[in-house]
Design an enzyme around this catalytic site. Structure first.
Site, short mmCIF file in Angstrom:
data_model
loop_
_atom_site.label_atom_id
_atom_site.label_comp_id
_atom_site.label_asym_id
_atom_site.label_seq_id
_atom_site.Cartn_x
_atom_site.Cartn_y
_atom_site.Cartn_z
N GLN A 104 0.77 -1.25 -0.02
CA GLN A 104 -0.01 0.06 0.05
C GLN A 104 0.92 1.41 -0.06
O GLN A 104 2.15 1.16 0.23
CB GLN A 104 -0.95 -0.35 1.26
N ASP A 159 0.97 -0.06 13.99
CA ASP A 159 1.16 1.28 14.40
C ASP A 159 1.51 1.03 15.86
O ASP A 159 2.27 1.81 16.60
CB ASP A 159 -0.05 2.23 14.28
N GLU A 179 1.52 -8.30 11.45
CA GLU A 179 1.27 -7.21 10.86
C GLU A 179 1.79 -7.57 9.33
O GLU A 179 3.25 -8.04 9.39
CB GLU A 179 1.74 -5.91 11.38
N ASP A 210 1.28 -12.58 6.74
CA ASP A 210 0.02 -12.60 6.45
C ASP A 210 -0.73 -13.02 7.50
O ASP A 210 -0.46 -14.16 8.32
CB ASP A 210 -0.37 -13.28 5.17
N GLY A 211 -1.97 -12.44 8.01
CA GLY A 211 -2.50 -12.93 9.33
C GLY A 211 -3.22 -14.30 9.07
O GLY A 211 -3.29 -15.01 10.07
N ASP A 229 -7.22 -5.36 14.21
CA ASP A 229 -7.20 -3.96 13.99
C ASP A 229 -6.63 -3.85 12.35
O ASP A 229 -5.66 -3.58 12.06
CB ASP A 229 -6.03 -3.46 14.75
#
Lengths: 374, 374
Positions: A104, A159, A179, A210-211, A229
């Site tokens: 991203q 974050d 994350e 990757d989750g 999140d």
């Protein structure tokens, strides 16, 4: 990709931005050097020239940044097909970072009145002024609803803000975080120290990946709580809103374990929310609830959460049994890093109130939530 | 006056807008005739020409409207010193009305995704999509907190939405409304029939005039409830946030009577709210409470209310004793006009939840509210 600045579809293509020397270590993106920062006054000056366009004066901007300022002088605007026909804008003081990770676009800017702002793929993820509402609610709604949580997994949340909140709970022994985008972690550590402080807790184990894949390798029944999140269900977070992911979450939770996921806006995304609730009702055999919080810089000014529990000891999310005031006090005694920061948004009254749904939401969701609301 | 469109301070001076024939009766402003409406496609076309400015092409716009669209093509943006550094924008399909009353600029437009929008002095007052939250909460929070209200006064509220909600309560015999600006009433009747339907109730008595002067002439102890549906404390509503006004309200209420006033945003206006709470604490010797609701098109996505009662029978605002479901049912039997419209936002659970304050608000207000929150 919906990187747009109001007025024209100005695509933030990295090719258009001159490469700059990164100021710090692990960041692949363009950290804007101090001397290259464009203060608002300059932006305004550039724009004020261009605002003479109706006199037939159209000065040629010398840089891509000046080009930007000719359209929306000094403001960032959040335009997205996920909230068509509306946009929230923040006045920019300085751009601090512009990068493109494997997943991203990542931007950080200093805003005029909301502190620093993290933007992913054109969508505001956090501002220093209101991040407390989101981070505290997504964390303490689940963790205050179960006694004595010990193992917690955070998916997304790069974050560090959710970690900061999780670390208030001294019963917790292990905090795993998965994350997908290392750039988010690095940018947070560089520009949001009050948020990324969550990584300082020695109980935290950071996994970049990757989750969904991470969950596949987790032994069944590992966690007391999982907090998802994520950004919106477009781009890298899309899989986190689909059935296989929820099934993997349920499998990784102990009986009577809890999950809390970011679940969009009641005002804007009711069809999506109904789909999520339907999937959760199939997947989680304990309780299935929806809560929400005020959140000024998210579209429609609020954001919701799905709160579900697996089959096992029943969980009454609406009445916290593990109040944070008690946790805070204990944490204070043990001097965990985050214990020095008081809660700004969450308290036990707000916790219970978060499950109160406007009538239009009741009409849509009530029959699918369990236990019933009334 | 802060009529600004993002990007430049474009002042909406009536002199710049060619006079147009009013389509209807009592409206002094410019009703935009159907044939003069500017569809979004035209606006976009005009703008797309102008967006070539960087090629040195700067076509001369032929009308003031085209001039506008050259800056923010087809969008309305709410910029104000009351929420510096941020702005919410709505995409405009058509401007329906632009006028200037003795008190303020009045604009109505059809938005792309929020229905029709009423704007006073550059600030969004209501949209068809979310007006339910504000109108239902400012009305039922006070009226559901007292038994058997009979006489109600609305100050402001010229769009009729509060009247629509008041009229659900069948115990009420007299509904007075004092609105300073007749243009607001006329525009609402013309463009917002689902809102101005409140004026159809035969119990309603409309007074056009100044609320402070109106209250001066009211016999002491007249009303069971007073609802102050004002705009922000700049311009014509300023006096409605000052001590003499609150004192006049208290005088006009019966012992144990209630008032509910629009009281800004917890996120944006805490100093103003603290001043209001302080004045109310001096003025109302019953209870003094603050509640809030989600409201997507108001700045920060939420809006608050002061709820106070005069000395007399105690009022527990947090636990409604006069539930609306009962009122609705009764109204349905009696077939009052508004009884056919179901509530969209308010219910008894949301009522109680509205008094739950985020911790930062508790820290600021808790000591001044009464009875104490905890």
């Amino acid at each position: 990709m919906w990187w747009e600045w109001l007025g024209v579809g100005w695509v933030m293509a990295e090719l258009e931005v001159p490469a700059k020397r990164a100021r710090n270590d692990g960041l692949d993106g363009d950290v804007v050097d101090e001397e290259e920062l464009v203060p608002a006054s300059d932006v305004t000056n550039a724009a004020s020239l261009i605002s003479h366009e109706n006199d037939g004066v159209a000065p040629a901007p010398s840089t891509a940044r000046a080009n930007l300022s000719s359209i929306m002088p000094g403001w960032f605007s959040e335009v997205s097909p996920m909230w068509p026909g509306e946009a929230h804008s923040l006045k920019v003081e300085k751009f601090l970072f512009e990068g493109k990770s494997d997943f991203q676009d990542v931007v950080v800017f200093e805003s005029a009145t909301y502190g620093r702002v993290l933007v992913l793929d054109g969508v505001i993820q956090l501002t220093q002024r209101d991040e407390c509402a989101y981070q505290e609610m997504i964390t303490h709604l689940p963790l205050c609803s179960i006694a004595n949580p010990k193992k917690v997994l955070v998916i997304g949340g790069g974050d560090g803000g959710v970690l900061r909140e999780v670390s208030r709970h001294i019963s917790i022994e292990q905090i795993d975080i998965c994350e997908i985008d290392k750039m988010v972690v690095d940018v947070a550590k560089e520009f949001f120290p009050d948020v990324s402080i969550g990584f300082d807790d020695p109980r935290v184990n950071l996994h970049i990946g990757d989750g969904v894949a991470f969950l596949r390798d987790v032994p069944e029944g590992t966690y007391d709580a999982i907090i998802v999140d994520s950004s919106d269900p477009v781009g890298p977070a899309q899989a986190l809103f689909e059935r296989p992911f929820y099934q993997a979450v349920a499998r990784a939770l102990r009986p009577g374990g809890v999950v809390c996921t970011q679940a969009e806006s009641l005002w804007l995304h009711m069809p999506t929310i109904k789909e999520i609730v339907t999937v959760c009702r199939h997947t989680f055999k304990g309780s299935v609830n929806y809560a929400w919080t005020s959140m000024p810089t998210y579209p429609s000014g609020c954001i919701g959460f799905m709160l579900c529990s697996t089959e096992g000891p029943p969980v009454d999310f609406r009445h916290p049994i593990n109040p944070i005031s008690q946790q805070q006090q204990l944490a204070g005694e043990q001097e965990k890093p985050s214990s020095r920061l008081p809660l700004k948004y969450y308290n036990s009254t707000v916790h219970t109130a978060a499950f109160s749904l406007p009538q239009f939401a009741m009409d849509n969701l009530e029959s699918m939530l369990t236990p019933p609301l009334s």
